[in-house]
Design a protein around this motif. Sequence first.
Motif, PDB file in Angstrom:
ATOM      1  N   THR A 104       0.834  -1.203   0.000  1.00 39.52           N
ATOM      2  CA  THR A 104       0.000   0.000   0.000  1.00 39.52           C
ATOM      3  C   THR A 104       0.868   1.251   0.000  1.00 39.52           C
ATOM      4  O   THR A 104       0.612   2.205  -0.754  1.00 39.52           O
TER       5      THR A 104
ATOM      6  N   PHE B  89       1.097   4.167  -3.206  1.00 40.18           N
ATOM      7  CA  PHE B  89       0.881   5.593  -2.945  1.00 40.18           C
ATOM      8  C   PHE B  89       2.049   6.419  -3.486  1.00 40.18           C
ATOM      9  O   PHE B  89       1.853   7.506  -4.050  1.00 40.18           O
TER      10      PHE B  89
ATOM     11  N   PHE C 268      -4.261   1.105  -4.462  1.00 41.30           N
ATOM     12  CA  PHE C 268      -4.116   1.044  -3.006  1.00 41.30           C
ATOM     13  C   PHE C 268      -5.358   0.479  -2.326  1.00 41.30           C
ATOM     14  O   PHE C 268      -5.276  -0.069  -1.224  1.00 41.30           O
TER      15      PHE C 268
END
Length: 423
Positions: free
Chosen positions: A312, A316, A350
């Motif tokens: 994740t 990003f 994500f």
Amino acid sequence: MSYRSLIETSRSKRYVRLLPILFFLYIVNFLDRVNISYAIDAGMFQYLGVSGKEVGIIASLASSLFFVGYFIPQIFSNLGINRYGVRKIFLIAFVVWGIITIATGFVTSVSQIYVLRFLLGIAEGPFFAGVMFYLSLWFLKPERATANSFFTAAIPISGIFGSLIAGAIFATYGDYPGWRYLFWYEGILAIFGGLLAYFILTDFPRDARWLSNDEKSALEQAFKEEEVEKIKVSWTKALADLNVILLAIVYFLGVTSLYGYSIWLPSIISFIGKVNATIASFLSVIPYVIASISLILIARYADKRQNHKFVTFGVFIVAGIGLSLSAATQSIFVLSFILFALAAIGIYSFIATFWAIPQGYLSGDAAAAAIGLINAVGNLGGISGPIVVGFLKSYTGSFVDGVYAMAIFSILAGLVTLIVKRR
């Protein structure tokens, strides 16, 4: 048949019986959420008497009021799903928001749009957080990010369908009355989706006639084993848990970037490329195609490695870098557009890996309430994203600063993810 084999055979059944319908429902959901972006680019607000200088602020406010309403039902609708199942709640939600979307096609003033977008947010509120909790009842820890990805892939894929539908409608009817037809058609689709949810979904594994008794028993045992790793607290205490709060912040930052991107995508393409609404709608397909493929591949990798938090974080950062470079090269349309499209990898990917973290953290009412809170707070980013981009466009006359702002939100989301003390 062994315990593991029963889990494997039931997994394929669970994928086939649940994910296609949830995928379709999310396409319908996201179409109704972002169709206003295509209507904005087609001149909806100018038709209603808004001057060109005011469109950015007023359109942002209209888009954002959706998320004010969206915040309201989250926690309690999830508690209701935990106790009564999804079918009845989803039927009511879809039918109501379908009617609201159809009504949006008849608006004659800005104030009517404000009211309808707020009501649409309330009506759509139970869906996404409800599905995230629902999937945690059906899929085990090694399966969750992948299951999430097959569901959340509907976001970029709905962008593909949304772009093609909008482009086809505008090509057929023109910008006006094309934007009215857009709301009418997609509102009818939502009502149809509610009926499908009621008649096709199964509320809980124990109710699944399409699973054998042995498969149900194996699944129940596997979930019991997972419960040992989960935190046992009341749903009220779960709302004050530090990890839950941090996850809500991460989701807020990520969603801010996502909706800044989604709501303004056609308009940004029109601005940078100097093209009309029809061409911008068709070009909007490309970022969504990239995102729909990457989302599933990244989620499968995260499930295999069981490192959802760090994956994740990584996506990003990809989003932040892609958006920054796109803004920096905006004078070269082809290069800027390619980088803008590649940023969609992080903007959308994500979601599947992120949600695997809270799904495996708590159980029962605590999980339902925490997921509801994270989604409710996070989706306030749907207010900030469109407003930030719209305000900067109105203030500077350019979308470049808005793209930089989305990049900052994505990078901050990645950094806060590292603080969460869960995998």
